[in-house]
Design an enzyme around this catalytic site. Structure first.
Site, PDB file in Angstrom:
ATOM      1  N   SER A 105       0.837  -1.202   0.000  1.00 30.23           N
ATOM      2  CA  SER A 105       0.000   0.000   0.000  1.00 30.23           C
ATOM      3  C   SER A 105       0.868   1.247   0.000  1.00 30.23           C
ATOM      4  CB  SER A 105      -0.892   0.011   1.240  1.00 30.23           C
ATOM      5  OG  SER A 105      -1.495   1.269   1.449  1.00 30.23           O
ATOM      6  N   TYR A 131      -2.373  -1.015  10.198  1.00 28.38           N
ATOM      7  CA  TYR A 131      -2.479  -1.422   8.799  1.00 28.38           C
ATOM      8  C   TYR A 131      -1.221  -1.022   8.028  1.00 28.38           C
ATOM      9  CZ  TYR A 131      -4.189  -1.290   3.933  1.00 28.38           C
ATOM     10  OH  TYR A 131      -4.342  -1.457   2.582  1.00 28.38           O
TER      11      TYR A 131
END
Length: 282
Positions: free
Chosen positions: A176, A189
């Site tokens: 990400s 995350y």
């Protein structure tokens, strides 16, 4: 697609469901033509029921691959994805279960091999995220769930798949943009996504001698079920990118086609950034 736009308000509980989203994400761009880049290949895709995973499955099918998708419990989304793959003329095996459980990862690979008798591409894509503004708001239970869902299965799936992967096989991990620039509301995350970058680079070195390539894709703000299941206000999601809008899964999946086929035969240990123009360190 290239115009800035505002998404309508909506909220879902975890895990998100694609069939409840408005507007529905774009799975494959109009005019995308397959050219047999993945003909006769078999791909295993975790988190393949919706979002980026669904789009990868459909793109792979259009390129000639059979796919096995793994998901937690989103049965309708998974069945919809299977229908999409079969509409492309390819077989699709769907397997529900919790990838945080090591034995389930073993069962996934066993079922895939039993069904297709081969495995050529492994895509570690499943993920969970919970938005929290303060460290104190992140419980140990949430931290454990995030790591056990996002990074642990990368190890477990690869370990079980390796005996079946031959020279020329490809492993692709979804990281990400948050792994590179951080996130003030996705601390745990972003940490797992940073771990996936390191995992990708280290594994690429480990498997280079076997001629198995390992790469990753780092999406930015993409309109997937994770978003309405995470954010309270989606109306302006993605507006701060240079392109002024969120991306669609159908704009991300072609990178997985590239990394999974022979076009990327001299690429390993790399990350492709698909984030609407944000310039970040590599």
């Amino acid at each position: 697609m290239n115009k800035p736009h505002k998404l309508p308000p909506q909220r879902q509980s975890q895990p998100g469901r694609e069939h409840k989203m408005h507007p529905r994400p774009e799975v494959i761009r109009e005019g995308y033509r397959g050219s047999g880049k993945l003909e006769h290949k078999v791909a295993l895709i975790t988190g393949g029921d919706s979002g980026i995973g669904r789009s990868i499955a459909v793109h792979y099918a259009r390129e000639g691959a059979s796919v096995c998708i793994v998901y937690l419990e989103e049965d309708k989304d998974a069945e919809d994805t299977r229908e999409m793959v079969e509409k492309e003329g390819q077989e699709c095996l769907i397997i529900p279960g919790n990838l945080a459980e090591e034995h389930f990862c073993r069962e996934v690979v066993d079922q895939c091999i039993s069904k297709f008798d081969r495995l050529d591409i492994v895509i570690n894509n499943a993920a969970v995220q919970h938005a929290r503004d303060e460290v104190a708001e992140i419980s140990f239970e949430q931290l454990k769930e995030t790591f056990e869902t996002n990074i642990y299965p990368c190890f477990s799936i690869v370990r079980e798949a390796l005996p079946h992967l031959k020279e020329g096989a490809s492993i692709i991990n979804t990281t990400s943009v948050t792994a590179y620039r951080g996130s003030d509301h996705l601390l745990d995350y972003a940490s797992t996504k940073g771990a996936i970058v390191s995992f990708t680079r280290a594994l690429s070195k480990m498997l280079a001698k076997k001629k198995i390539r390992v790469n990753g894709v780092a999406p930015g703000p993409i309109w997937t079920p994770l978003i309405p299941a995470t954010l309270d206000h989606v109306e302006t999601f993605g507006k701060n990118t240079p392109l002024g809008r969120p991306g669609q899964p159908g704009e991300v999946a072609p990178a997985y086609v590239f990394l999974g086929c022979g076009d990327s035969s001299y690429i390993t240990g790399q990350i492709i950034h698909i984030n609407g123009g944000e310039i970040i360190g590599s």
